[in-house]
Design an enzyme around this catalytic site. Structure first.
Site, PDB file in Angstrom:
ATOM      1  N   HIS A 147     -40.812 -12.163 138.785  1.00 46.58           N
ATOM      2  CA  HIS A 147     -41.752 -11.368 139.581  1.00 46.58           C
ATOM      3  C   HIS A 147     -41.082 -10.619 140.723  1.00 46.58           C
ATOM      4  O   HIS A 147     -41.491  -9.509 141.066  1.00 46.58           O
ATOM      5  CB  HIS A 147     -42.837 -12.288 140.130  1.00 46.58           C
ATOM      6  CG  HIS A 147     -44.039 -11.575 140.661  1.00 46.58           C
ATOM      7  ND1 HIS A 147     -44.863 -10.807 139.872  1.00 46.58           N
ATOM      8  CD2 HIS A 147     -44.552 -11.494 141.922  1.00 46.58           C
ATOM      9  CE1 HIS A 147     -45.845 -10.311 140.597  1.00 46.58           C
ATOM     10  NE2 HIS A 147     -45.679 -10.709 141.850  1.00 46.58           N
ATOM     11  N   SER A 199     -47.567  -5.907 142.344  1.00 44.20           N
ATOM     12  CA  SER A 199     -48.326  -7.113 142.059  1.00 44.20           C
ATOM     13  C   SER A 199     -49.822  -6.818 142.241  1.00 44.20           C
ATOM     14  O   SER A 199     -50.360  -5.960 141.564  1.00 44.20           O
ATOM     15  CB  SER A 199     -47.839  -8.264 142.938  1.00 44.20           C
ATOM     16  OG  SER A 199     -48.312  -9.503 142.470  1.00 44.20           O
ATOM     17  N   ASP A 248     -41.455 -12.672 134.294  1.00 42.04           N
ATOM     18  CA  ASP A 248     -42.444 -12.749 135.372  1.00 42.04           C
ATOM     19  C   ASP A 248     -43.495 -13.800 135.029  1.00 42.04           C
ATOM     20  O   ASP A 248     -44.192 -13.692 134.023  1.00 42.04           O
ATOM     21  CB  ASP A 248     -43.108 -11.387 135.563  1.00 42.04           C
ATOM     22  CG  ASP A 248     -43.902 -11.300 136.858  1.00 42.04           C
ATOM     23  OD1 ASP A 248     -44.387 -12.342 137.342  1.00 42.04           O
ATOM     24  OD2 ASP A 248     -44.044 -10.183 137.384  1.00 42.04           O
TER      25      ASP A 248
END
Length: 719
Positions: A691, A571, A656
């Site tokens: 995600h 991330s 995501d």
């Protein structure tokens, strides 16, 4: 392989025979290319479709913008080609992946029970069953010897689904109803269901597209929840009354500032509902008597840029954790009927070297979660005298935290403790006797022994002289001769602390001779508020140079060398990976960037995307030239150049909602055209998750096995 064998045989023949052999090779190449090239798969090549725009008078060209078109069949075809290429490139690791998966699975107790916690008349817990992907949530009335009642079995709810995430799990005050939220796509949007725990039936009340925040009022028929706007910002709090269609639900709070997100919770005293609305640097709180759910919420103290505060309730006061004239926060008290800032009185002073992370309030004591010198601590404070003492912990690097404490009237605090070698452990602490009782330590089946490993806490010196803490673990007997494979992980954003916790999967690396290192770099919260502020906005590059300093320290101190050092981050930590690859590619043998935020400029210019406007206070607003220029100087996608890069694995999920799949897709496509090396570059896209990756516990283990196998393949570690 055939090409090699034919040419090798021809090398020892005369020129005439050599010509014949070459003719055969060429003929096979033309007419039977699949035979000649079967062992050398070609990577997918994304077509170039230039898209131009202008920023601050500068013309920018994006050749791969078209990969954002999720509904375009060509995009899906390209992503599937990437997966096929990744599969072929990792084919030789299949047995290794299976071995790693088997190792990891052998270290988890497949049938297990969480530590029950008491709430009212019931003891609540979850359990897992061998072969089942998800947890089963249960309760027992009166004691743990009573008959079990299953409240929800996520395995049943997940049947036929690729993905399942549980959001809210909330029992009504009278313990008769359960509210739970489910996300089947990874989008972070949940549908709330209400289950009658006495009959086992679902009520007709069903609320779709909620954000995951939830709280019951004390009347057992009213609840509040949050919803997202189109950019996934939590911007409204809504009230629902049982028996009514959710379309008639009443909006009770609307956060119009795009930098803010709002959430709702309940004080442990169960007397007040609290709405918290926050940006990255400012906070505001509103309160409501939980017995009067139809009244209007009232503001504690209007927001002021840079002022962060949160509230909870104790007796006749609200307690406020605030950074007003306190960089690392202090605690104030104010009468419930006069909550404004002018009435705040200090009860716990600011300490320059101790950051207050949170306060948990009970009838006779408070538990303060703090950080000092990068390590967590729990302080117990007498609610009457404010006399303070700390719970003591034994190791040099660890995480302590306040665990589940549902009851307000108690003299015991439940807390958790873990370290790089100590499995997660749950304790009850008697605040009167100052004694801890271990309730349960995560069991690690097999031959794992904490004493077989060494933990170190070391410091790397950054270019500006700042000392960056690192937590290391490795198996005893590892020599510091510069030859050890080393795994360096970091995050470094949003003030989030990456603490040294136990992970049984990691043992598969440690037992293969790895040094595992966590770099606690600026941008995180490990060393206090200033540590975070020194790694954001126009100081963001400190995050990257701190990580580079950590890598250099590991090399200089002979833990490893650049041919044995691998890097990992996800991330915002994936942004870190992209940045350091561009800045110092020669430092790393291989990199794994998970769901990486690598297309900084394009994303931050697009206010329609999730998280963009709310993160101007983290990264800066590129519509302002100073931030645009700074972001452009480090944005990984914009700084790819023609040079050699490390071996690279990119991973993402098609659904995501936080870092869209197209960021790593574009990064991969551009890097393939620019890099000058022959190192492996593969891109793995899970077409059914978001995600956080796979939701099932076994599926998640398979993902870790794949990622570890990539590193082991690159390092040539087969045993």
């Amino acid at each position: 392989m055939m090409r090699f064998l034919v040419l090798f045989a021809a090398w020892r023949l005369d020129f005439h025979v050599l010509c014949v052999a070459l003719f055969v090779v060429v003929s096979y190449s033309v007419f039977f290319p699949s035979i000649i090239m079967s062992d050398t798969p070609k990577p997918p090549v994304a077509k170039i479709v230039p898209k131009k725009d202008t920023a601050h008078g500068e013309v920018r060209t994006d050749n791969y913008f078209w990969l954002r078109e999720k509904t375009n069949p060509e995009v899906i075809k390209h992503l599937e080609a990437e997966n096929a290429y990744t599969e072929s490139m990792m084919q030789d690791t299949k047995s290794l992946q299976e071995k790693l998966y088997t190792e990891m699975k052998s270290r988890i107790k497949e049938t297990d029970l969480s530590v029950p916690y008491k709430d009212g008349e019931y003891y609540y817990y979850s359990r897992t069953a061998e072969g089942k992907q998800y947890a089963i949530y249960c309760r027992k009335k009166g004691s743990m010897d009573a008959q079990e009642q299953i409240t929800i079995d996520l395995n049943e709810l997940a049947e036929g689904k690729k993905f399942l995430r549980l959001g809210v799990y909330s029992i009504s005050p009278d313990a008769k109803l359960l509210a739970y939220g489910l996300d089947f796509t990874g989008s972070r949007r949940f549908t709330i269901y209400i289950k009658n725990l006495e009959t086992g039936t679902l009520l007709k009340d069903e609320v779709p597209e909620t954000g995951g925040a939830f709280v019951w009022a004390n009347d057992n028929k009213t609840f509040f929840y949050n919803i997202y706007d189109s950019s996934l910002r939590s911007y409204k709090i809504v009230r629902h009354e049982l028996g009514f269609d959710s379309k008639s639900d009443v909006e009770v709070f609307h956060e119009k500032d795009e930098k803010f997100d709002c959430y709702i919770g309940k004080t442990r005293s169960e007397q007040y509902l609290i709405i918290s609305t926050t940006s990255k640097m400012t906070g505001e709180s509103w309160y409501l008597d939980a017995n009067r759910p139809k009244d209007a919420f009232r503001c504690i103290e209007p927001r002021k840029t840079g002022h962060e505060y949160s509230i909870t309730h104790h007796g006749g006061n609200f307690l406020i954790v605030t950074n007003d004239r306190a960089k690392n926060f202090r605690v104030m008290a104010t009468p419930v009927d006069k909550p404004g800032m002018k009435n705040w009185k200090e009860v716990i002073a600011h300490r320059p070297k101790v950051k207050i992370d949170d306060i948990d309030v009970f009838e006779t004591f408070w538990a303060l979660s703090v950080r000092e010198n990068g390590l967590t601590a729990v302080e117990i404070i007498d609610a009457q005298t404010t006399k303070t003492h700390r719970i003591k912990f034994p190791e040099v690097a660890y995480l302590s935290y306040v665990s589940t404490n549902a009851e307000y009237k108690t003299t015991k605090l439940r807390y958790g403790y873990t370290s790089l070698i100590t499995p997660n452990s749950i304790y009850d602490y008697d605040v009167i006797k100052r004694e801890s009782v271990l309730l349960k330590q995560q069991e690690v089946p097999g031959a794992y022994k904490a004493d077989d490993y060494t933990v170190e806490r070391v410091f790397a010196k950054a270019g500006d002289g700042v000392l960056v803490p690192m937590s290391l673990v490795y198996k005893k007997g590892v020599k510091k001769d510069g030859s050890n494979p080393t795994f360096l992980y970091a995050y470094g954003s949003y003030g989030i602390s990456i603490d040294p916790t136990f992970n049984s999967n990691r043992v598969s690396l440690l037992d293969r001779g790895f040094v595992y290192a966590i770099a606690h770099i600026r941008g995180g919260g490990e060393m206090g508020k200033q540590w975070y502020e020194d790694g954001k906005l126009l100081k963001k590059k400190n995050t990257f140079t701190d990580y580079i300093a950590a890598a250099e320290h590991l090399i200089a101190q002979k833990y490893t060398n650049p041919q044995k050092l691998v890097a990992n981050g996800g991330s915002a930590g994936g942004l870190l990976m992209g940045a350091v690859m561009n800045m110092r590619p020669e430092l790393f043998k291989a990199v794994h960037a998970a769901v990486p935020f690598v297309d900084v400029i394009n994303t931050m210019f697009d206010a329609t995307l999730p998280l963009t406007t709310s993160e101007y206070e983290e990264w800066g607003n590129p519509n302002e030239k100073k931030y645009y220029n700074y972001m452009k100087s480090y944005s990984p996608y914009d700084n790819i150049t023609a040079k050699a890069y490390p071996h690279l694995l990119l991973t993402t999920g098609l659904n995501d909602s936080q870092v869209p799949y197209w960021e790593p897709a574009k990064f991969c496509a551009k890097l393939r055209t620019m890099k000058t090396d022959s190192n492996i570059l593969i891109f793995k896209i899970d077409m059914g998750v978001g995600h956080g990756g796979a939701s099932g516990r076994y599926d998640a283990l398979k993902d870790r096995a794949f990622e570890y196998a990539f590193f082991l393949k690159i390092l040539g570690i087969t045993q």
